[in-house]
Design a protein around this motif. Structure first.
Motif, PDB file in Angstrom:
ATOM      1  N   THR A   1      -3.668 -10.234  -0.300  1.00 16.79           N
ATOM      2  CA  THR A   1      -2.298 -10.748  -0.264  1.00 16.79           C
ATOM      3  C   THR A   1      -2.098 -11.792   0.828  1.00 16.79           C
ATOM      4  O   THR A   1      -1.077 -12.488   0.819  1.00 16.79           O
TER       5      THR A   1
ATOM      6  N   VAL B   1       3.054  -5.275  -8.882  1.00  8.87           N
ATOM      7  CA  VAL B   1       1.973  -5.463  -7.913  1.00  8.87           C
ATOM      8  C   VAL B   1       0.644  -5.679  -8.625  1.00  8.87           C
ATOM      9  O   VAL B   1      -0.143  -6.567  -8.263  1.00  8.87           O
TER      10      VAL B   1
ATOM     11  N   SER C   1       5.873  -5.153   2.244  1.00 10.46           N
ATOM     12  CA  SER C   1       5.011  -4.197   2.953  1.00 10.46           C
ATOM     13  C   SER C   1       3.532  -4.477   2.729  1.00 10.46           C
ATOM     14  O   SER C   1       2.692  -4.117   3.557  1.00 10.46           O
ATOM     15  N   LEU C   2       3.198  -5.136   1.604  1.00 13.94           N
ATOM     16  CA  LEU C   2       1.799  -5.459   1.302  1.00 13.94           C
ATOM     17  C   LEU C   2       1.330  -6.746   1.982  1.00 13.94           C
ATOM     18  O   LEU C   2       0.149  -7.084   1.912  1.00 13.94           O
TER      19      LEU C   2
ATOM     20  N   ARG D   1       8.340  -3.504  -1.540  1.00 15.41           N
ATOM     21  CA  ARG D   1       6.906  -3.214  -1.717  1.00 15.41           C
ATOM     22  C   ARG D   1       6.063  -4.449  -1.418  1.00 15.41           C
ATOM     23  O   ARG D   1       5.040  -4.349  -0.712  1.00 15.41           O
TER      24      ARG D   1
END
Length: 408
Positions: free
Chosen positions: A86, A332, A110-111, A107
């Protein structure tokens, strides 16, 4: 004994094998639960039985069964899928005040993605929640995707922050469902409103941000709906807008393949998002529809018929899944998979629905859809009069009496 069978027999056997094998493949790759998967293996068992009946040598039959079992076990217990890093990747996502968009921003942030998120209200609860919980890498923008000037301003702001980088992911999440009821009873403004947001708004964002996505050879993800592929009763306006969106997305996928851009459609099952659990919202929608109808049309359908539809929608919304993780996990996966799928079925039941729609006779799939969604008991008032049916069914009368007693 195999020499006793003619060429047409082997052609027939090959066709049967392809059909059953294709059905199994679709079921096993559609994120289905244990039940439908069992159905797929029962189909395989039927095929094996046919092969056995046609005198296929037992040794070869056992070898085929062993090979099929080994392949299935490997796909279920193999190494975890490879995902892309990422770091340095930016994602632009629309409709983040609540629901899928809001949860996806958290999400993705956070990645480690650089997330650009649009909201309708920068001072609203959803925007404040994102500002409080996400990292400084999050960029919030107030954008109404139906306003071209706001979309263009968002493009300029995003380009300025990206610098020479392209945009790895565009997630078209913003959408509305402001309609319930028969198509004849739905306002023209409802049809136009759904098309304006779900289709034209998404089209505007996609066309505007495409150069940035092509620069990064990134991905375009569109959150659509099974209502765009299948005729859910009482969702004509919403379904028509999603059908237009699905066709546009599928066409775009072919056109962008030479550019190295992957285009995916995500089809969620029923989840609690937006106004779905808001009792006041459903009542307001119901009153608005009643006020808009002509006296003659209201008389032909009957107010009780429309009230039942509203109650069924409310009941369906209450049973929706509050856990949004199946959709967020799919977003994701589609952003980080080396080779993302063209379509993702997110949530229980969607893959089975498409399997029935694709492989079973129309009469069965049509009846399944009607029973799955809205289980209406009342016919329009005019049809009840023509049929000489009881205009005030006992169960409905009892419910009304109970409601009156409760009010007292």
């Amino acid at each position: 004994m195999m020499d006793d069978y003619s060429l047409p027999f082997w052609i027939y056997l090959a066709v049967v094998t392809v059909i059953v094998g294709g059905a199994m493949k679709k079921v096993l790759t559609s994120h289905l639960s244990t039940g439908p998967t069992l159905v797929a293996w029962l189909g395989a068992t039927v095929l094996v039985e046919r092969l056995w009946a046609f005198c296929l040598p037992a040794l070869l039959l056992l070898a085929l069964i062993g090979l099929a079992f080994s392949l299935y076990s490997w796909t279920r217990t193999g190494p975890p899928p490879v995902t892309l890093p990422t770091e340095g990747k930016a994602v632009f996502i629309t409709g983040c005040d609540s629901g899928f968009g809001n949860a996806a921003v958290k999400r993705l942030d956070s990645l480690g993605f650089d997330v650009f998120a649009t909201v309708m209200d920068l001072t609203g609860h959803g925007a404040r929640d994102l500002q409080r919980t996400c990292s400084p890498h999050l960029t919030l923008m107030q954008v109404d995707i139906t306003q071209p000037q706001q979309v263009q301003q968002a493009l300029l702001d995003t380009s300025a922050k990206l610098g020479h980088r392209g945009l790895w992911g565009l997630v078209n999440n913003a959408g509305v469902c402001v309609n319930f009821g028969d198509a004849e009873l739905s306002l023209m403004s409802t049809f136009r409103g759904c098309m304006e947001v779900n289709f034209f708004g998404t089209l505007s964002v996609t066309k505007s941000f495409l150069p940035l996505v092509r620069q990064a050879k990134g991905r375009i993800l569109t959150i659509s709906s099974p209502a765009g592929d299948q005729p859910f009763p009482c969702l004509a306006a919403y379904g028509a807008s999603k059908a237009a969106l699905n066709l546009f997305t599928n066409t775009l996928r072919h056109e962008l393949e030479p550019w190295g851009v992957h285009v995916s459609t995500i089809l969620p099952s029923s989840f609690k998002t937006g106004h779905s659990s808001n009792h006041v919202y459903w009542e307001q929608q119901h009153k608005q529809v009643l006020k808009s109808l002509s006296p003659s049309l209201l008389e032909e359908y009957g107010e009780d018929y429309m009230t039942e539809t509203k109650d069924l929608f409310q009941s369906f919304a209450k049973q929706a899944n509050p856990d949004l993780s199946p959709v967020i996990n799919t977003i994701v996966e589609a952003l980080l998979a080396p080779q993302p799928q063209a379509r993702y079925y997110a949530g229980p039941g969607v893959g089975l629905m498409y399997f029935i729609h694709s492989y079973l006779p129309f009469s069965i799939s049509n009846r399944f859809l009607q029973k799955l969604f809205l289980k209406k008991k009342l016919m329009p008032l005019a049809l009840r009069k023509q049929s000489g049916l009881d205009l005030d069914p006992p169960d409905l009368l009892n419910n009304n009496n109970n409601n009156n007693n409760n009010e007292k």
